[in-house]
Write a protein that holds these residues in place. Structure first.
Motif, PDB file in Angstrom:
ATOM      1  N   UNK A   1      58.045  61.236  64.122  1.00  0.00           N
ATOM      2  CA  UNK A   1      57.353  61.457  62.540  1.00  0.00           C
ATOM      3  C   UNK A   1      57.882  60.715  61.552  1.00  0.00           C
ATOM      4  N   UNK A   2      59.248  60.194  61.861  1.00  0.00           N
ATOM      5  CA  UNK A   2      59.821  59.365  60.649  1.00  0.00           C
ATOM      6  C   UNK A   2      59.181  58.082  60.450  1.00  0.00           C
ATOM      7  N   UNK A   3      58.858  57.992  59.189  1.00  0.00           N
ATOM      8  CA  UNK A   3      58.200  56.555  58.736  1.00  0.00           C
ATOM      9  C   UNK A   3      59.091  55.399  58.736  1.00  0.00           C
ATOM     10  N   UNK A   4      58.505  54.415  59.087  1.00  0.00           N
ATOM     11  CA  UNK A   4      59.142  53.212  59.194  1.00  0.00           C
ATOM     12  C   UNK A   4      58.395  52.046  58.442  1.00  0.00           C
TER      13      UNK A   4
ATOM     14  N   UNK B   1      68.794  45.938  57.119  1.00  0.00           N
ATOM     15  CA  UNK B   1      68.138  47.125  57.711  1.00  0.00           C
ATOM     16  C   UNK B   1      68.641  48.565  56.799  1.00  0.00           C
ATOM     17  N   UNK B   2      67.922  49.295  56.202  1.00  0.00           N
ATOM     18  CA  UNK B   2      68.167  50.440  55.620  1.00  0.00           C
ATOM     19  C   UNK B   2      67.685  51.555  55.883  1.00  0.00           C
ATOM     20  N   UNK B   3      68.578  52.901  56.308  1.00  0.00           N
ATOM     21  CA  UNK B   3      68.034  53.972  56.523  1.00  0.00           C
ATOM     22  C   UNK B   3      67.956  54.613  55.157  1.00  0.00           C
ATOM     23  N   UNK B   4      66.916  55.062  54.662  1.00  0.00           N
ATOM     24  CA  UNK B   4      66.790  55.940  53.220  1.00  0.00           C
ATOM     25  C   UNK B   4      66.410  57.363  53.795  1.00  0.00           C
ATOM     26  N   UNK B   5      67.317  58.424  53.199  1.00  0.00           N
ATOM     27  CA  UNK B   5      66.787  59.796  53.310  1.00  0.00           C
ATOM     28  C   UNK B   5      66.493  60.345  52.010  1.00  0.00           C
ATOM     29  N   UNK B   6      65.876  61.393  52.042  1.00  0.00           N
ATOM     30  CA  UNK B   6      65.495  62.137  50.619  1.00  0.00           C
ATOM     31  C   UNK B   6      66.245  63.443  50.627  1.00  0.00           C
ATOM     32  N   UNK B   7      67.449  63.044  50.708  1.00  0.00           N
ATOM     33  CA  UNK B   7      68.697  64.213  50.789  1.00  0.00           C
ATOM     34  C   UNK B   7      69.810  63.786  49.943  1.00  0.00           C
ATOM     35  N   UNK B   8      70.085  64.532  48.996  1.00  0.00           N
ATOM     36  CA  UNK B   8      71.137  64.066  47.947  1.00  0.00           C
ATOM     37  C   UNK B   8      71.988  65.071  47.719  1.00  0.00           C
ATOM     38  N   UNK B   9      72.897  65.005  46.723  1.00  0.00           N
ATOM     39  CA  UNK B   9      74.023  65.891  46.365  1.00  0.00           C
ATOM     40  C   UNK B   9      73.350  67.195  45.530  1.00  0.00           C
ATOM     41  N   UNK B  10      72.067  67.074  45.480  1.00  0.00           N
ATOM     42  CA  UNK B  10      71.652  68.372  44.676  1.00  0.00           C
ATOM     43  C   UNK B  10      71.482  69.628  45.938  1.00  0.00           C
ATOM     44  N   UNK B  11      71.506  69.190  47.124  1.00  0.00           N
ATOM     45  CA  UNK B  11      71.445  70.000  48.321  1.00  0.00           C
ATOM     46  C   UNK B  11      72.855  70.421  48.692  1.00  0.00           C
TER      47      UNK B  11
ATOM     48  N   UNK C   1      76.947  49.399  54.161  1.00  0.00           N
ATOM     49  CA  UNK C   1      77.472  50.240  53.011  1.00  0.00           C
ATOM     50  C   UNK C   1      76.455  51.660  53.103  1.00  0.00           C
ATOM     51  N   UNK C   2      77.280  52.568  52.735  1.00  0.00           N
ATOM     52  CA  UNK C   2      76.573  53.947  52.620  1.00  0.00           C
ATOM     53  C   UNK C   2      76.324  54.292  50.993  1.00  0.00           C
ATOM     54  N   UNK C   3      75.247  54.691  50.583  1.00  0.00           N
ATOM     55  CA  UNK C   3      75.217  55.264  49.178  1.00  0.00           C
ATOM     56  C   UNK C   3      74.732  56.566  49.092  1.00  0.00           C
ATOM     57  N   UNK C   4      74.810  57.349  48.099  1.00  0.00           N
ATOM     58  CA  UNK C   4      74.273  58.800  47.707  1.00  0.00           C
ATOM     59  C   UNK C   4      74.054  58.900  46.499  1.00  0.00           C
ATOM     60  N   UNK C   5      73.221  59.658  46.000  1.00  0.00           N
ATOM     61  CA  UNK C   5      72.925  59.907  44.778  1.00  0.00           C
ATOM     62  C   UNK C   5      72.509  61.244  44.699  1.00  0.00           C
ATOM     63  N   UNK C   6      72.152  61.899  43.488  1.00  0.00           N
ATOM     64  CA  UNK C   6      71.652  63.434  43.360  1.00  0.00           C
ATOM     65  C   UNK C   6      70.467  63.735  44.346  1.00  0.00           C
ATOM     66  N   UNK C   7      69.550  62.563  44.401  1.00  0.00           N
ATOM     67  CA  UNK C   7      68.441  62.945  45.264  1.00  0.00           C
ATOM     68  C   UNK C   7      68.092  62.206  46.590  1.00  0.00           C
ATOM     69  N   UNK C   8      68.892  61.163  46.762  1.00  0.00           N
ATOM     70  CA  UNK C   8      68.826  60.699  47.967  1.00  0.00           C
ATOM     71  C   UNK C   8      70.012  59.972  48.501  1.00  0.00           C
ATOM     72  N   UNK C   9      69.967  59.437  49.919  1.00  0.00           N
ATOM     73  CA  UNK C   9      71.137  58.727  50.419  1.00  0.00           C
ATOM     74  C   UNK C   9      70.598  57.688  51.158  1.00  0.00           C
ATOM     75  N   UNK C  10      71.525  56.368  51.458  1.00  0.00           N
ATOM     76  CA  UNK C  10      71.034  55.529  52.180  1.00  0.00           C
ATOM     77  C   UNK C  10      72.427  54.833  52.996  1.00  0.00           C
ATOM     78  N   UNK C  11      71.855  54.305  54.176  1.00  0.00           N
ATOM     79  CA  UNK C  11      72.819  53.730  54.772  1.00  0.00           C
ATOM     80  C   UNK C  11      72.262  52.263  55.142  1.00  0.00           C
TER      81      UNK C  11
END
Length: 176
Positions: free
Chosen positions: A28-31, A44-54, A92-102
């Motif tokens: 079910x993961x969208x690409x 190539x980017x993996x974007x996640x809708x999970x950030x530090x607010x969780x 590189x890896x990034x994270x914010x309050x709302x999302x994360x990405x690799x």
């Protein structure tokens, strides 16, 4: 003789987003595949809708994302970094309050390797205790430096004033 500046164009610049191919993995993961104008470079980017607010403990998401880049089951952090660098790639890896990405970027001629780097980071991360301690120590040192920076302190106070007890008021990397 003085030169005059060229006149500004009255025609607005336009940007047209290239069409994106969209599909879903069996789980079910969208690409989304967006062709780049420069086909010599591949990202190539993996974007996640999970950030530090969780985060249960402040900094969990940030540390986890960074640890994904520090070795795989087959290669320790130094060997993995060497393999990525040897091909002129960038990870590189990034994270914010709302999302994360690799994200991994490299030359198109290294497509298979670039894709394998991403897969290895996601599917077989090493999570080595020694690397975690090094990362924790560097992060703590950076935080202690930030705590003496008046601009950082002002931004943090503004965030706390604006967001109160909401998770947006917390620094995404946690606190010392």
């Amino acid at each position: 003789q003085m030169h005059s500046a060229p006149s500004l164009s009255r025609v607005p610049l336009t940007f047209r987003m290239p069409p994106a191919d969209h599909s879903r993995l069996s789980n079910g993961t969208p690409v989304y595949i967006v062709p780049a104008a420069n086909k010599d470079i591949l990202t190539i980017t993996l974007a996640l809708s999970h950030g530090s607010t969780q985060d249960v403990i402040g900094g969990d998401t940030s540390m986890t994302m960074q640890m994904l880049t520090l070795g795989t089951a087959a290669l320790d952090a130094a060997a993995f970094a060497d393999e990525v660098e040897r091909r002129g790639c960038w990870l590189r890896a990034n994270s914010s309050h709302d999302s994360s990405s690799l994200q991994v970027t490299g030359l198109g001629e290294w497509f298979e390797d670039v894709a394998q780097f991403m897969a290895d980071c996601i599917l077989t991360p090493r999570f080595d205790a020694e690397e975690l301690e090094k990362l924790r120590s560097r992060t703590l040192a950076d935080m202690l430096i930030d705590c003496k920076d008046v601009d950082w302190l002002a931004a943090r106070a503004a965030g706390q004033g604006a967001f109160g007890s909401h998770p947006y008021a917390r620094p995404k990397d946690g606190t010392p």
